[in-house]
Motif scaffolding. Sequence first.
Motif, PDB file in Angstrom:
ATOM      1  N   LEU A  68       0.912  -1.272  -0.201  1.00 46.28           N
ATOM      2  CA  LEU A  68      -0.023  -0.173   0.116  1.00 46.28           C
ATOM      3  C   LEU A  68       0.726   1.058  -0.089  1.00 46.28           C
ATOM      4  O   LEU A  68       0.362   2.191  -0.671  1.00 46.28           O
ATOM      5  CB  LEU A  68      -1.254  -0.203   1.230  1.00 46.28           C
ATOM      6  N   GLN A  69       2.107   1.339   0.790  1.00 40.44           N
ATOM      7  CA  GLN A  69       2.984   2.421   0.692  1.00 40.44           C
ATOM      8  C   GLN A  69       3.422   2.424  -0.576  1.00 40.44           C
ATOM      9  O   GLN A  69       3.766   3.753  -1.020  1.00 40.44           O
ATOM     10  CB  GLN A  69       3.994   2.124   1.766  1.00 40.44           C
ATOM     11  N   ARG A  70       3.881   1.394  -1.234  1.00 44.25           N
ATOM     12  CA  ARG A  70       4.482   1.469  -2.674  1.00 44.25           C
ATOM     13  C   ARG A  70       3.483   2.039  -3.637  1.00 44.25           C
ATOM     14  O   ARG A  70       3.823   3.188  -4.392  1.00 44.25           O
ATOM     15  CB  ARG A  70       5.111   0.318  -2.963  1.00 44.25           C
ATOM     16  N   THR A  71       2.175   1.578  -3.554  1.00 43.23           N
ATOM     17  CA  THR A  71       1.189   2.194  -4.592  1.00 43.23           C
ATOM     18  C   THR A  71       0.834   3.631  -4.119  1.00 43.23           C
ATOM     19  O   THR A  71       0.718   4.411  -4.999  1.00 43.23           O
ATOM     20  CB  THR A  71       0.014   1.379  -4.111  1.00 43.23           C
ATOM     21  N   THR A  72       0.659   4.028  -2.955  1.00 48.93           N
ATOM     22  CA  THR A  72       0.673   5.206  -2.489  1.00 48.93           C
ATOM     23  C   THR A  72       1.650   6.086  -3.120  1.00 48.93           C
ATOM     24  O   THR A  72       1.354   7.440  -3.598  1.00 48.93           O
ATOM     25  CB  THR A  72       0.435   5.426  -1.050  1.00 48.93           C
ATOM     26  N   ALA A  73       3.115   5.833  -2.871  1.00 53.36           N
ATOM     27  CA  ALA A  73       4.149   6.407  -3.525  1.00 53.36           C
ATOM     28  C   ALA A  73       3.854   6.677  -4.986  1.00 53.36           C
ATOM     29  O   ALA A  73       4.223   7.611  -5.518  1.00 53.36           O
ATOM     30  CB  ALA A  73       5.332   5.941  -3.038  1.00 53.36           C
ATOM     31  N   GLN A  74       3.601   5.717  -5.697  1.00 56.84           N
ATOM     32  CA  GLN A  74       3.648   5.746  -7.024  1.00 56.84           C
ATOM     33  C   GLN A  74       2.375   6.695  -7.509  1.00 56.84           C
ATOM     34  O   GLN A  74       2.410   7.541  -8.483  1.00 56.84           O
ATOM     35  CB  GLN A  74       3.297   4.127  -7.568  1.00 56.84           C
ATOM     36  N   ASP A  75       1.217   6.518  -6.825  1.00 58.95           N
ATOM     37  CA  ASP A  75       0.122   7.460  -7.110  1.00 58.95           C
ATOM     38  C   ASP A  75       0.517   8.875  -7.068  1.00 58.95           C
ATOM     39  O   ASP A  75       0.263   9.792  -7.549  1.00 58.95           O
ATOM     40  CB  ASP A  75      -1.050   7.255  -6.167  1.00 58.95           C
ATOM     41  N   GLU A  77       3.533   9.957  -6.946  1.00 63.08           N
ATOM     42  CA  GLU A  77       4.613  10.251  -8.277  1.00 63.08           C
ATOM     43  C   GLU A  77       3.630  10.607  -9.482  1.00 63.08           C
ATOM     44  O   GLU A  77       3.907  11.769 -10.295  1.00 63.08           O
ATOM     45  CB  GLU A  77       5.534   9.368  -8.402  1.00 63.08           C
ATOM     46  N   LYS A  78       2.590  10.011  -9.772  1.00 63.66           N
ATOM     47  CA  LYS A  78       1.831   9.881 -10.872  1.00 63.66           C
ATOM     48  C   LYS A  78       1.015  11.512 -10.702  1.00 63.66           C
ATOM     49  O   LYS A  78       0.920  12.356 -11.814  1.00 63.66           O
ATOM     50  CB  LYS A  78       0.721   9.271 -11.092  1.00 63.66           C
ATOM     51  N   GLU A  79       0.649  11.974  -9.671  1.00 65.39           N
ATOM     52  CA  GLU A  79      -0.087  13.148  -9.390  1.00 65.39           C
ATOM     53  C   GLU A  79       0.858  14.351  -9.495  1.00 65.39           C
ATOM     54  O   GLU A  79       0.288  15.156 -10.119  1.00 65.39           O
ATOM     55  CB  GLU A  79      -0.644  13.053  -7.926  1.00 65.39           C
ATOM     56  N   GLU A  80       1.982  14.113  -9.136  1.00 66.14           N
ATOM     57  CA  GLU A  80       3.065  15.387  -9.139  1.00 66.14           C
ATOM     58  C   GLU A  80       3.461  15.350 -10.782  1.00 66.14           C
ATOM     59  O   GLU A  80       3.621  16.450 -11.319  1.00 66.14           O
ATOM     60  CB  GLU A  80       4.434  14.958  -8.564  1.00 66.14           C
ATOM     61  N   VAL A  81       3.629  14.402 -11.478  1.00 67.20           N
ATOM     62  CA  VAL A  81       3.702  14.310 -12.934  1.00 67.20           C
ATOM     63  C   VAL A  81       2.596  15.273 -13.762  1.00 67.20           C
ATOM     64  O   VAL A  81       2.796  15.950 -14.540  1.00 67.20           O
ATOM     65  CB  VAL A  81       4.035  13.068 -13.487  1.00 67.20           C
ATOM     66  N   LYS A  82       1.278  14.769 -13.344  1.00 70.21           N
ATOM     67  CA  LYS A  82       0.281  15.362 -13.909  1.00 70.21           C
ATOM     68  C   LYS A  82       0.368  17.004 -13.644  1.00 70.21           C
ATOM     69  O   LYS A  82       0.048  17.762 -14.657  1.00 70.21           O
ATOM     70  CB  LYS A  82      -1.096  14.965 -13.309  1.00 70.21           C
ATOM     71  N   HIS A  83       0.664  17.216 -12.269  1.00 67.99           N
ATOM     72  CA  HIS A  83       0.724  18.532 -12.154  1.00 67.99           C
ATOM     73  C   HIS A  83       2.054  19.514 -12.959  1.00 67.99           C
ATOM     74  O   HIS A  83       1.563  20.512 -13.463  1.00 67.99           O
ATOM     75  CB  HIS A  83       0.969  18.976 -10.638  1.00 67.99           C
ATOM     76  N   ILE A  84       3.040  18.791 -13.200  1.00 67.06           N
ATOM     77  CA  ILE A  84       4.066  19.348 -13.872  1.00 67.06           C
ATOM     78  C   ILE A  84       3.741  19.389 -15.228  1.00 67.06           C
ATOM     79  O   ILE A  84       3.865  20.388 -15.869  1.00 67.06           O
ATOM     80  CB  ILE A  84       5.336  18.550 -13.610  1.00 67.06           C
TER      81      ILE A  84
END
Length: 106
Positions: A68-75, A77-84
């Motif tokens: 769950l922690q790995r999945t949350t970290a990936q999510d 990161e995905k959210e940060e990429v979308k923001h960028i």
Amino acid sequence: YFIKKMSKAKDEANLNQQIEDLRDRMRMLQNDRKANVDVLESNKNSNKEDIKRLREENKDLRQKYAQLQRTTAQDDEKEEVKHIEREVDRLRKIYDELKVKSIRLK
């Protein structure tokens, strides 16, 4: 003499009865002790099984939590990429607008 002999026989019978009573009590106590040992052994085995089961559950929960922690970290990161990407799109739009203005001014 006869009374003494009878009294002695009565005392002996009384003593033998007390000895038998004590032997019966000892047998009962030994049986109770054996029963208690059996109950304690059963509880001990049951507790061992519970401990084993709880350790397995704990292991599974720790693995699920790590996943769950790995999945949350990936999510994240995905959210940060979308923001960028949105920020890049916004800056490109501004750049394009400024480019068009600069072309008009020429």
